[in-house]
Design a protein around this motif. Sequence first.
Motif, PDB file in Angstrom:
ATOM      1  N   LEU A 200       2.896  15.469  16.850  1.00 42.95           N
ATOM      2  CA  LEU A 200       3.222  15.546  15.424  1.00 42.95           C
ATOM      3  C   LEU A 200       2.095  16.265  14.676  1.00 42.95           C
ATOM      4  N   PRO A 201       2.392  16.790  13.487  1.00 37.71           N
ATOM      5  CA  PRO A 201       1.302  17.333  12.668  1.00 37.71           C
ATOM      6  C   PRO A 201       0.388  16.199  12.208  1.00 37.71           C
ATOM      7  N   LEU A 202      -0.911  16.474  12.101  1.00 33.12           N
ATOM      8  CA  LEU A 202      -1.816  15.493  11.510  1.00 33.12           C
ATOM      9  C   LEU A 202      -1.456  15.307  10.041  1.00 33.12           C
ATOM     10  N   PRO A 203      -1.449  14.076   9.543  1.00 29.99           N
ATOM     11  CA  PRO A 203      -1.076  13.873   8.141  1.00 29.99           C
ATOM     12  C   PRO A 203      -2.115  14.463   7.197  1.00 29.99           C
ATOM     13  N   HIS A 204      -1.615  15.070   6.133  1.00 30.16           N
ATOM     14  CA  HIS A 204      -2.514  15.602   5.112  1.00 30.16           C
ATOM     15  C   HIS A 204      -3.188  14.459   4.363  1.00 30.16           C
ATOM     16  N   ARG A 205      -4.452  14.664   4.030  1.00 29.37           N
ATOM     17  CA  ARG A 205      -5.203  13.649   3.283  1.00 29.37           C
ATOM     18  C   ARG A 205      -6.059  14.376   2.255  1.00 29.37           C
ATOM     19  N   PRO A 206      -5.825  14.130   0.974  1.00 30.18           N
ATOM     20  CA  PRO A 206      -6.591  14.851  -0.048  1.00 30.18           C
ATOM     21  C   PRO A 206      -8.094  14.639   0.125  1.00 30.18           C
ATOM     22  N   LYS A 207      -8.861  15.689  -0.158  1.00 28.90           N
ATOM     23  CA  LYS A 207     -10.324  15.622  -0.052  1.00 28.90           C
ATOM     24  C   LYS A 207     -10.844  14.506  -0.953  1.00 28.90           C
ATOM     25  N   GLY A 208     -11.759  13.701  -0.407  1.00 29.25           N
ATOM     26  CA  GLY A 208     -12.331  12.615  -1.179  1.00 29.25           C
ATOM     27  C   GLY A 208     -11.478  11.361  -1.226  1.00 29.25           C
ATOM     28  N   SER A 209     -10.431  11.295  -0.411  1.00 30.47           N
ATOM     29  CA  SER A 209      -9.565  10.108  -0.410  1.00 30.47           C
ATOM     30  C   SER A 209     -10.362   8.871  -0.004  1.00 30.47           C
ATOM     31  N   PRO A 210     -10.036   7.716  -0.586  1.00 33.87           N
ATOM     32  CA  PRO A 210     -10.753   6.488  -0.222  1.00 33.87           C
ATOM     33  C   PRO A 210     -10.261   5.874   1.079  1.00 33.87           C
ATOM     34  N   TYR A 211      -9.337   6.544   1.755  1.00 35.34           N
ATOM     35  CA  TYR A 211      -8.788   6.039   3.007  1.00 35.34           C
ATOM     36  C   TYR A 211      -8.934   7.112   4.088  1.00 35.34           C
ATOM     37  N   THR A 212      -8.786   6.711   5.356  1.00 33.59           N
ATOM     38  CA  THR A 212      -8.927   7.622   6.496  1.00 33.59           C
ATOM     39  C   THR A 212      -7.559   7.863   7.133  1.00 33.59           C
ATOM     40  N   VAL A 213      -7.526   8.797   8.071  1.00 34.26           N
ATOM     41  CA  VAL A 213      -6.288   9.010   8.837  1.00 34.26           C
ATOM     42  C   VAL A 213      -5.906   7.727   9.578  1.00 34.26           C
ATOM     43  N   ASN A 214      -6.902   6.980  10.052  1.00 35.35           N
ATOM     44  CA  ASN A 214      -6.613   5.705  10.714  1.00 35.35           C
ATOM     45  C   ASN A 214      -5.857   4.765   9.772  1.00 35.35           C
ATOM     46  N   ASP A 215      -6.231   4.742   8.487  1.00 38.72           N
ATOM     47  CA  ASP A 215      -5.515   3.906   7.520  1.00 38.72           C
ATOM     48  C   ASP A 215      -4.087   4.415   7.315  1.00 38.72           C
ATOM     49  N   GLN A 216      -3.911   5.730   7.295  1.00 46.70           N
ATOM     50  CA  GLN A 216      -2.552   6.283   7.195  1.00 46.70           C
ATOM     51  C   GLN A 216      -1.707   5.867   8.405  1.00 46.70           C
ATOM     52  N   LEU A 217      -2.310   5.889   9.583  1.00 48.40           N
ATOM     53  CA  LEU A 217      -1.576   5.486  10.792  1.00 48.40           C
ATOM     54  C   LEU A 217      -1.261   3.987  10.760  1.00 48.40           C
ATOM     55  N   MET A 218      -2.182   3.186  10.239  1.00 51.06           N
ATOM     56  CA  MET A 218      -1.951   1.748  10.127  1.00 51.06           C
ATOM     57  C   MET A 218      -0.776   1.464   9.189  1.00 51.06           C
ATOM     58  N   VAL A 219      -0.763   2.117   8.027  1.00 45.52           N
ATOM     59  CA  VAL A 219       0.337   1.939   7.074  1.00 45.52           C
ATOM     60  C   VAL A 219       1.647   2.439   7.677  1.00 45.52           C
ATOM     61  N   THR A 220       1.590   3.577   8.373  1.00 42.42           N
ATOM     62  CA  THR A 220       2.797   4.118   9.012  1.00 42.42           C
ATOM     63  C   THR A 220       3.374   3.130  10.014  1.00 42.42           C
ATOM     64  N   THR A 221       2.511   2.537  10.828  1.00 48.16           N
ATOM     65  CA  THR A 221       2.977   1.567  11.831  1.00 48.16           C
ATOM     66  C   THR A 221       3.616   0.362  11.160  1.00 48.16           C
ATOM     67  N   ALA A 222       2.980  -0.155  10.104  1.00 49.67           N
ATOM     68  CA  ALA A 222       3.517  -1.323   9.401  1.00 49.67           C
ATOM     69  C   ALA A 222       4.880  -1.007   8.779  1.00 49.67           C
ATOM     70  N   LEU A 223       5.003   0.142   8.118  1.00 51.60           N
ATOM     71  CA  LEU A 223       6.266   0.506   7.476  1.00 51.60           C
ATOM     72  C   LEU A 223       7.360   0.753   8.512  1.00 51.60           C
ATOM     73  N   THR A 224       6.985   1.335   9.650  1.00 54.03           N
ATOM     74  CA  THR A 224       7.963   1.590  10.720  1.00 54.03           C
ATOM     75  C   THR A 224       8.549   0.280  11.229  1.00 54.03           C
ATOM     76  N   ILE A 225       7.694  -0.694  11.507  1.00 51.92           N
ATOM     77  CA  ILE A 225       8.190  -1.964  12.049  1.00 51.92           C
ATOM     78  C   ILE A 225       8.963  -2.742  10.992  1.00 51.92           C
ATOM     79  N   ALA A 226       8.490  -2.713   9.736  1.00 47.11           N
ATOM     80  CA  ALA A 226       9.228  -3.399   8.673  1.00 47.11           C
ATOM     81  C   ALA A 226      10.629  -2.816   8.529  1.00 47.11           C
ATOM     82  N   HIS A 227      10.741  -1.493   8.589  1.00 45.49           N
ATOM     83  CA  HIS A 227      12.056  -0.832   8.512  1.00 45.49           C
ATOM     84  C   HIS A 227      12.931  -1.223   9.708  1.00 45.49           C
ATOM     85  N   TRP A 228      12.355  -1.156  10.902  1.00 42.77           N
ATOM     86  CA  TRP A 228      13.088  -1.529  12.118  1.00 42.77           C
ATOM     87  C   TRP A 228      13.605  -2.967  12.032  1.00 42.77           C
ATOM     88  N   ASN A 229      12.759  -3.872  11.595  1.00 49.39           N
ATOM     89  CA  ASN A 229      13.162  -5.274  11.517  1.00 49.39           C
ATOM     90  C   ASN A 229      14.249  -5.495  10.465  1.00 49.39           C
TER      91      ASN A 229
END
Length: 415
Positions: A200-229
């Motif tokens: 997949l493409p790496l997710p875009h993250r605005p310069k100076g964001s208070p979060y990391t790509v790891n945080d984006q992946l964590m949120v993505t995983t949580a939203l994916t499972i919540a949707h699935w459930n």
Amino acid sequence: MTAPVRIPFPVVDEVSRHCLQEEEPETVHIEVHLPGPVDQMRLRKAFTEALHRHPRILMREARGPWYRRRYQWELTPEPDVEVVTFAPPGPRALQDARTRALTEAPPLSVSPPIRLEVVDSVLFLTINHTALDGPACLRVLATAAELYGGRDNAPAAPPVRPAEPRQDPPDTPTTWSPPARVAPGTPDPSPGNGMLVTELPLPHRPKGSPYTVNDQLMVTTALTIAHWNREHGARPRPLRITMPVDDRPRDTTMPIGNGTRLVEVPFAPAELDHPDMSALLRRTAERTRALKALPRPQLGHGAALLTAPWAPVAARAALTRTLRRAAAPWTSTTLLSNIGRIPYPLDFGEETGRAHAVWFSAPARMPRGLTVTTASTAGRLHLALRWSRALLSHGDGAHLRDLFEHYLHTTEVTP
């Protein structure tokens, strides 16, 4: 003749050894794609020399009487078996190698408990997770790449992040109730794990964001499972996602073994229902930073007590398995293991070239039944979904992949 060096099993190794199951082997799979062909003789020689450069990997489980109080690793001067093998090419060669990585764990009784299988220009490292983890074996592979191709494979410097100002404790949901489980899909009648890998493409993250790509992946995983459930009619419950944290250096001094510690990131159901994405990413970043900063044993304080030598290993193994079954409802919802940017070039020289894709996958035994593993190479995100067939089918895995891709895109918010 001197007696072989023996090392007592660390806590992580012993707990894993107590709970082995033939139906769902504890393997870690690493898959490295190279642009050019691999010379068999050179790779065997380079990988064998790399094992000697990191001698802690040359080990097997030492034999002992039934009443022994500890398992021990026995270090060996040489590999007991030929570690590097070459599979014949064919239309299903790649898929068959992936299947072997999930179903056939290298035995603990033979040194080293890993194998390297080559299919065309793809390297498959299969690791017995009771002994070793993925980052440690990637370090050994980087050494082999340098010996094979003569190119510098030193790790890149980690990204420099500005010092965090002192913050109030993060807003964290309560964890006094059992977390959500991944809702069953269409279970497969055959035992073991299934797996799907995608780029997949790496997710875009605005310069100076208070979060990391790891945080984006964590949120993505949580939203994916919540949707699935929700799709499968599961009652909303808090999610807890296990996240390995690895503080080891990446150079040749890196300790070889199971070196990550596990933390759990919680999410309340309301946070994942039509979320304000910017706020959710910020809260997730606060939680992950706080959890990483907390000193904590690898598996928590209870595991250290279980593995203390107060009784023979057979008795403690039975107790550990009983307690694990009793604690199953409290096991986290899933595991997200984000390796991050691969720190080594994995450059095998002019003819074979530099790795352009690297996938990892972690065991997906029930009751979690699903693990998400990510890494980035050459500016792309490499995602592996691995599941217990007692929970999901390949079609379920493909749907979860599509959900993950969708929600990863939704984390690309502008300030």
